[in-house]
Design an enzyme around this catalytic site. Structure first.
Site, PDB file in Angstrom:
ATOM      1  N   ASP A   4     -11.392   2.666   4.259  1.00 15.03           N
ATOM      2  CA  ASP A   4     -11.728   1.234   4.148  1.00 15.03           C
ATOM      3  C   ASP A   4     -13.294   1.134   3.965  1.00 15.03           C
ATOM      4  O   ASP A   4     -13.551   0.136   3.759  1.00 15.03           O
ATOM      5  CB  ASP A   4     -11.213   0.585   5.619  1.00 15.03           C
ATOM      6  CG  ASP A   4     -10.172  -0.236   5.076  1.00 15.03           C
ATOM      7  OD1 ASP A   4      -9.850  -0.734   4.158  1.00 15.03           O
ATOM      8  OD2 ASP A   4      -9.383  -0.417   5.944  1.00 15.03           O
TER       9      ASP A   4
ATOM     10  N   LYS B  12       0.638  -1.404   0.015  1.00 10.26           N
ATOM     11  CA  LYS B  12       0.103  -0.122  -0.020  1.00 10.26           C
ATOM     12  C   LYS B  12       0.867   1.365  -0.033  1.00 10.26           C
ATOM     13  O   LYS B  12       0.789   2.270  -0.801  1.00 10.26           O
ATOM     14  CB  LYS B  12      -0.855   0.118   1.036  1.00 10.26           C
ATOM     15  CG  LYS B  12      -2.179  -1.254   1.047  1.00 10.26           C
ATOM     16  CD  LYS B  12      -2.803  -1.330   2.341  1.00 10.26           C
ATOM     17  CE  LYS B  12      -3.737  -2.447   2.108  1.00 10.26           C
ATOM     18  NZ  LYS B  12      -4.636  -2.739   3.178  1.00 10.26           N
TER      19      LYS B  12
ATOM     20  N   GLN C  70      -4.778  -1.560   9.534  1.00  8.95           N
ATOM     21  CA  GLN C  70      -4.519  -2.892   8.782  1.00  8.95           C
ATOM     22  C   GLN C  70      -5.408  -3.936   9.782  1.00  8.95           C
ATOM     23  O   GLN C  70      -5.115  -4.199  11.124  1.00  8.95           O
ATOM     24  CB  GLN C  70      -3.328  -3.202   8.488  1.00  8.95           C
ATOM     25  CG  GLN C  70      -3.366  -4.523   7.754  1.00  8.95           C
ATOM     26  CD  GLN C  70      -3.818  -4.785   6.195  1.00  8.95           C
ATOM     27  OE1 GLN C  70      -3.934  -3.384   5.694  1.00  8.95           O
ATOM     28  NE2 GLN C  70      -4.122  -5.690   5.730  1.00  8.95           N
TER      29      GLN C  70
HETATM   30  N1  GUN Z   1      -7.169  -6.908   6.047  1.00  8.69           N
HETATM   31  C1  GUN Z   1      -7.679  -7.621   4.860  1.00  8.69           C
HETATM   32  N2  GUN Z   1      -8.310  -7.053   4.056  1.00  8.69           N
HETATM   33  C2  GUN Z   1      -8.404  -5.752   4.705  1.00  8.69           C
HETATM   34  C3  GUN Z   1      -8.630  -4.357   4.172  1.00  8.69           C
HETATM   35  O1  GUN Z   1      -9.435  -4.355   3.246  1.00  8.69           O
HETATM   36  N3  GUN Z   1      -8.611  -3.325   5.034  1.00  8.69           N
HETATM   37  C4  GUN Z   1      -8.111  -3.481   5.893  1.00  8.69           C
HETATM   38  N4  GUN Z   1      -7.771  -2.372   6.797  1.00  8.69           N
HETATM   39  N5  GUN Z   1      -7.254  -4.565   6.700  1.00  8.69           N
HETATM   40  C5  GUN Z   1      -7.552  -5.851   6.010  1.00  8.69           C
END
Ligand code: GUN
Length: 333
Positions: free
Chosen positions: A122, A55, A99
């Site tokens: 998100d 990311k 995350q």
């Molecule tokens: N862990 C797995 N997929 C995601 C996501 O789309 N966002 C976040 N914050 N954590 C994740």
């Protein structure tokens, strides 16, 4: 059989979206607004570390400012709440991503609800969940809710591949807050007739066999077999399952030399929730890897620029008023 299923190339579609986002970031930056994303990674979960690094790297490629915060595994919920409050208050941070999963002792729900909804890239905050629920169509147009990245990516794949959704029977396997539920909502907003199946559904095949669009997001390798799909259907495979057993690999990919070689080299291979034999019957499908997975980060970048525009885009000519605007926005959160 003569039929050749169309492969929906997620990497190519993600590249298109990233190019568009980079252009939007460039225009904003020229106006003095550099979109900014804060990514919070707690502890040392290997998969999370890989995702977060990816990311941050993509931000750099697209001209988005990013910052990674790495509290230790032992962090308390209260400390995390303080950290989020600090990010909420910073004008140059447009997006906040925590995350998941978090350590069991951390109150995940409380944290997600503490993120300012306008910075919730998100789309997990109840305000954005609610906005998505009442949206007329999926969240890519200006002013729409920040929609969860993976389902938003699925909608982009369908749209950019020219696959109609309105009037189709879309069957979603899985009801997670991150993928299944929001995917069902977005498909409904796009006028599909939606069925959601889950672990308690009796006779799942009865529904999947009728699906024009099948979205599999349950995390079980090869769960959807060829007998479970309607010939010609669009298959969207969200599963990313690492298979390390040689016999299992041979069962999923009989006669596939390339897979066998890859497995011999790495000791593992990735299999989606849909059995590769089912893809052969499809009208179109997203492969694993190289399908939906690539879209998640692209949509996160999209959401970050969307959040920057929504928070700061309107007041760009006067930096001071832009800051005042965003502080009042945060105050309301
Ligand atoms: N862990 C797995 N997929 C995601 C996501 O789309 N966002 C976040 N914050 N954590 C994740």
């Amino acid at each position: 059989m003569n039929h050749t299923a169309r492969v929906l190339n997620g990497v190519e579609i993600a590249a298109q979206i990233k190019a568009e986002v980079a252009e939007e970031a460039r225009v904003l930056t020229a106006r003095g607004i550099v979109p900014g994303l804060a990514v919070v990674l707690v502890g040392h979960v290997a998969a999370s570390e890989i995702y977060v690094r990816s990311k941050v790297k993509t931000c750099a490629e697209l001209g988005i400012y990013s910052e990674m915060l790495t509290p230790p595994e032992s962090v308390a919920t209260e400390e995390m709440l303080e950290l989020i409050a600090g990010l909420n208050a910073r004008p140059e941070i447009d997006g906040i991503l925590v995350q998941l999963p978090l350590p069991a002792h951390v109150d995940t729900r409380r944290l997600l609800e503490a993120i300012a909804p306008e910075k919730d890239v998100d789309g997990f905050h109840p305000i954005n969940v609610g906005r998505l629920q009442s949206a007329a169509s999926h969240g890519v147009q200006a002013g729409a809710a920040l929609a969860p990245c993976t389902p938003a990516g699925i909608m982009e794949v369908l749209k950019r591949s020219g696959l109609p959704v309105a009037g189709k029977h879309a069957v979603v396997l899985g009801r997670s807050e991150i993928v299944g539920k929001p995917a069902a909502m977005m498909l409904l907003n796009a006028s599909a007739t939606v069925t959601v199946c889950h672990s308690k559904t009796v006779d799942i095949a009865r529904y999947t066999r009728d699906a024009d669009i099948l979205v599999a997001a349950i995390g079980r390798p090869g769960f959807v077999t060829a007998e479970m799909v309607k010939p010609g259907a669009t298959l969207i495979d969200v599963g990313i399952n690492r298979v390390t057993d040689a016999a299992e690999v041979a069962r999923f990919f009989p006669g596939d030399q390339a897979r066998a070689a890859q497995f011999a080299l790495r000791g593992s291979t990735l299999v989606g929730d849909i059995h590769p034999a089912a893809f052969a019957l499809a009208g179109a499908y997203t492969p694993v890897p190289g399908g939906v997975g690539a879209l998640t980060i692209a949509m996160l970048m999209h959401n970050t620029v969307l959040a920057a525009k929504a928070r700061r885009g309107g007041a760009a000519r006067n930096a001071q008023s832009a800051d005042a605007h965003c502080e009042s926005a945060v105050g309301k959160a």
